[in-house]
Design an enzyme around this catalytic site. Structure first.
Site: not given
Length: 114
Positions: A94, A100, A102
């Site tokens: 990270q 988040h 991907h």
């Protein structure tokens, strides 16, 4: 706040937005690792999965992965397949301290990933 993803979510920093809803936003990665590489983030700031507990894990990850799955379908990745990756912490790869996902597709993915 000095979080780049929060600033993208608020519109302070431009990004190539794929879609958004009230909970999450999807945008193109600036350094794509596949023909399709979209980042999907919660609009609320959450540093990583390590910063979630209890029902927040299911709520936040559910909102983000649901939008990622919608984007995969919208971009036509469903039949061929795609990969969703969540990196957590420095050893997990990270690099931005905002949760988040991907979304990667458009090419053959290999295992192990790295």
């Amino acid at each position: 706040m000095d979080c780049i993803f929060c600033r993208i979510g608020s519109g302070d920093i431009p990004a190539t937005i794929v879609t958004r809803n009230e909970h999450a936003i999807a945008f193109r990665d600036l350094h794509p690792q596949a023909p399709t590489h979209v980042l999907v983030i919660p609009i609320e700031h959450v540093a990583s999965t390590a910063h979630l507990s209890g029902t927040d894990i299911a709520r936040v990850l559910g909102q983000v992965t649901a939008l990622a799955a919608q984007v995969a379908s919208d971009l036509g990745l469903g039949d061929a397949g795609y990969r969703m990756v969540v990196n957590t912490g420095p050893q997990g790869g990270q690099t931005v301290d905002h949760l988040h996902v991907h979304l990667l597709g458009g090419r053959q993915m290999h295992w192990p990933p790295g």
